[in-house]
Design a protein around this motif. Sequence first.
Motif, PDB file in Angstrom:
ATOM      1  N   SER A 200       0.799  -1.241   0.000  1.00 26.67           N
ATOM      2  CA  SER A 200       0.000   0.000   0.000  1.00 26.67           C
ATOM      3  C   SER A 200       0.825   1.281   0.000  1.00 26.67           C
ATOM      4  O   SER A 200       0.245   2.384   0.023  1.00 26.67           O
ATOM      5  CB  SER A 200      -0.902   0.022   1.237  1.00 26.67           C
ATOM      6  OG  SER A 200      -0.096   0.074   2.419  1.00 26.67           O
TER       7      SER A 200
ATOM      8  N   ARG B 190      -5.585   4.194   3.547  1.00 25.00           N
ATOM      9  CA  ARG B 190      -6.875   4.230   2.847  1.00 25.00           C
ATOM     10  C   ARG B 190      -6.775   3.588   1.442  1.00 25.00           C
ATOM     11  O   ARG B 190      -7.677   3.734   0.628  1.00 25.00           O
ATOM     12  CB  ARG B 190      -7.379   5.664   2.717  1.00 25.00           C
ATOM     13  CG  ARG B 190      -7.769   6.316   4.042  1.00 25.00           C
ATOM     14  CD  ARG B 190      -8.289   7.726   3.821  1.00 25.00           C
ATOM     15  NE  ARG B 190      -8.621   8.410   5.065  1.00 25.00           N
ATOM     16  CZ  ARG B 190      -9.813   8.337   5.667  1.00 25.00           C
ATOM     17  NH1 ARG B 190     -10.774   7.590   5.131  1.00 25.00           N
ATOM     18  NH2 ARG B 190     -10.035   8.984   6.798  1.00 25.00           N
TER      19      ARG B 190
ATOM     20  N   VAL C  86      -7.014   1.252  -1.680  1.00 28.13           N
ATOM     21  CA  VAL C  86      -7.996   0.263  -2.128  1.00 28.13           C
ATOM     22  C   VAL C  86      -7.508  -0.363  -3.429  1.00 28.13           C
ATOM     23  O   VAL C  86      -7.141   0.360  -4.368  1.00 28.13           O
ATOM     24  CB  VAL C  86      -9.386   0.904  -2.356  1.00 28.13           C
ATOM     25  CG1 VAL C  86     -10.381  -0.159  -2.848  1.00 28.13           C
ATOM     26  CG2 VAL C  86      -9.885   1.569  -1.091  1.00 28.13           C
TER      27      VAL C  86
ATOM     28  N   GLY D 211     -10.575  -5.163  -4.329  1.00 29.17           N
ATOM     29  CA  GLY D 211     -11.218  -4.476  -3.221  1.00 29.17           C
ATOM     30  C   GLY D 211     -10.459  -4.604  -1.920  1.00 29.17           C
ATOM     31  O   GLY D 211     -10.939  -4.150  -0.871  1.00 29.17           O
TER      32      GLY D 211
ATOM     33  N   TYR E  40      -8.061  -3.780   1.141  1.00 37.06           N
ATOM     34  CA  TYR E  40      -8.071  -2.432   1.728  1.00 37.06           C
ATOM     35  C   TYR E  40      -6.989  -2.266   2.788  1.00 37.06           C
ATOM     36  O   TYR E  40      -6.625  -3.205   3.500  1.00 37.06           O
ATOM     37  CB  TYR E  40      -9.433  -2.172   2.369  1.00 37.06           C
ATOM     38  CG  TYR E  40      -9.631  -0.767   2.889  1.00 37.06           C
ATOM     39  CD1 TYR E  40     -10.039   0.251   2.044  1.00 37.06           C
ATOM     40  CD2 TYR E  40      -9.408  -0.469   4.234  1.00 37.06           C
ATOM     41  CE1 TYR E  40     -10.218   1.547   2.512  1.00 37.06           C
ATOM     42  CE2 TYR E  40      -9.579   0.815   4.713  1.00 37.06           C
ATOM     43  CZ  TYR E  40      -9.988   1.824   3.850  1.00 37.06           C
ATOM     44  OH  TYR E  40     -10.158   3.107   4.327  1.00 37.06           O
TER      45      TYR E  40
ATOM     46  N   GLN F  65      -3.493  -4.443   2.958  1.00 35.46           N
ATOM     47  CA  GLN F  65      -4.386  -4.924   1.904  1.00 35.46           C
ATOM     48  C   GLN F  65      -5.147  -6.184   2.326  1.00 35.46           C
ATOM     49  O   GLN F  65      -5.085  -7.242   1.696  1.00 35.46           O
ATOM     50  CB  GLN F  65      -3.611  -5.186   0.615  1.00 35.46           C
ATOM     51  CG  GLN F  65      -3.125  -3.908  -0.072  1.00 35.46           C
ATOM     52  CD  GLN F  65      -4.283  -3.083  -0.636  1.00 35.46           C
ATOM     53  OE1 GLN F  65      -4.796  -3.384  -1.705  1.00 35.46           O
ATOM     54  NE2 GLN F  65      -4.684  -2.032   0.084  1.00 35.46           N
TER      55      GLN F  65
ATOM     56  N   TYR G 225      -8.177  -8.668   2.625  1.00 34.01           N
ATOM     57  CA  TYR G 225      -9.250  -8.981   1.684  1.00 34.01           C
ATOM     58  C   TYR G 225     -10.194 -10.006   2.290  1.00 34.01           C
ATOM     59  O   TYR G 225      -9.769 -11.115   2.631  1.00 34.01           O
ATOM     60  CB  TYR G 225      -8.681  -9.515   0.386  1.00 34.01           C
ATOM     61  CG  TYR G 225      -9.771  -9.910  -0.594  1.00 34.01           C
ATOM     62  CD1 TYR G 225     -10.476  -8.947  -1.302  1.00 34.01           C
ATOM     63  CD2 TYR G 225     -10.101 -11.255  -0.768  1.00 34.01           C
ATOM     64  CE1 TYR G 225     -11.489  -9.311  -2.191  1.00 34.01           C
ATOM     65  CE2 TYR G 225     -11.115 -11.619  -1.646  1.00 34.01           C
ATOM     66  CZ  TYR G 225     -11.801 -10.652  -2.359  1.00 34.01           C
ATOM     67  OH  TYR G 225     -12.810 -11.006  -3.222  1.00 34.01           O
TER      68      TYR G 225
ATOM     69  N   GLY H 122     -11.579  -6.125   3.294  1.00 29.62           N
ATOM     70  CA  GLY H 122     -11.117  -5.217   4.333  1.00 29.62           C
ATOM     71  C   GLY H 122     -11.872  -5.383   5.632  1.00 29.62           C
ATOM     72  O   GLY H 122     -11.322  -5.117   6.718  1.00 29.62           O
TER      73      GLY H 122
ATOM     74  N   ARG I 278     -11.404   1.208   9.022  1.00 29.37           N
ATOM     75  CA  ARG I 278     -11.320   1.975   7.769  1.00 29.37           C
ATOM     76  C   ARG I 278     -10.441   3.222   7.891  1.00 29.37           C
ATOM     77  O   ARG I 278      -9.784   3.611   6.935  1.00 29.37           O
ATOM     78  CB  ARG I 278     -12.719   2.410   7.317  1.00 29.37           C
ATOM     79  CG  ARG I 278     -13.629   1.273   6.876  1.00 29.37           C
ATOM     80  CD  ARG I 278     -14.977   1.837   6.425  1.00 29.37           C
ATOM     81  NE  ARG I 278     -15.892   0.786   6.002  1.00 29.37           N
ATOM     82  CZ  ARG I 278     -16.642   0.088   6.840  1.00 29.37           C
ATOM     83  NH1 ARG I 278     -16.574   0.324   8.153  1.00 29.37           N
ATOM     84  NH2 ARG I 278     -17.473  -0.845   6.387  1.00 29.37           N
TER      85      ARG I 278
ATOM     86  N   GLN J 297      -5.353  -1.102  11.847  1.00 31.90           N
ATOM     87  CA  GLN J 297      -4.880  -1.899  10.710  1.00 31.90           C
ATOM     88  C   GLN J 297      -3.536  -2.564  11.015  1.00 31.90           C
ATOM     89  O   GLN J 297      -3.306  -3.731  10.651  1.00 31.90           O
ATOM     90  CB  GLN J 297      -4.758  -1.008   9.474  1.00 31.90           C
ATOM     91  CG  GLN J 297      -6.094  -0.471   8.985  1.00 31.90           C
ATOM     92  CD  GLN J 297      -5.954   0.359   7.727  1.00 31.90           C
ATOM     93  OE1 GLN J 297      -4.901   0.342   7.055  1.00 31.90           O
ATOM     94  NE2 GLN J 297      -6.997   1.110   7.376  1.00 31.90           N
TER      95      GLN J 297
END
Length: 250
Positions: free
Chosen positions: A183, A188, A190, A195, A197, A201, A203, A205, A216, A222
């Motif tokens: 990332s 943030r 995506v 998809g 996140y 990352q 999957y 998210g 989020r 995270q």
Amino acid sequence: MSRNPVRGFAVVSATAVTAIGSVVGVAQAGTGQPDDAAQAPAGDSVLLADLPLGQQAQVRSAALGQQAQAQAVAADTTARKSAEEAARIKAAEDAVAKQKAAADEAEAKKEAEERAKAAEREADQAQTQARTRSATADSGPTASASDFPQQASYTVAEVQAIARQMVPSGQFQCFSNIVDHESTWNYRAVNPSSGAYGLVQAYPGSKMSSAGADWRTNPATQIKWGLNYMNERYGSPCEAWAFWQANGSY
């Protein structure tokens, strides 16, 4: 030609098979020739017909006895050959069975050795993972996600600073390598195709909700989830990074 009955009997008895028995009596019965047509060897010989009936019977009986003995010897020889052949076949079958048993035993031994080696490799891997987890615990994080008040936004430097305080020092570089590739430290981020996140990352998210409802928008949440995922799935961030290098993802 001598016609003495006693002397004739002696001659006939002595030569029952070699002379009279082979050319007169029973032998001649197979050719259809009359008994009195045959003669013993030249010299002191006698016709079987010249003997008294009782003596003729004895001569014939002696010839038949020797013939039966010869037939018994032939049968015994045949039986012995059959037994020897059967023994040879049995020995060959036993040899084949023995070879097969030896091959089966060797195959079973090979499989057992392979299973033992596989178990040894698994044990070594388990020990490596245990040592890694132990090292991670020894240099464990100094902060948790709850130690960082949530902000409206974060810079890359701020996110990295949070990670340095949450990830064990010996594992931070590996963790950083993964996040940088996944990332570029954008909490943030995506993936437009899958998809996936966030920093690591995930999957989907939404899996990160197990670490906090603010997954989020909170990089600390995270990081917490990503660190737990790497430890549980691979043993440590460094092992996760090694997997990533080999496969291009983790």
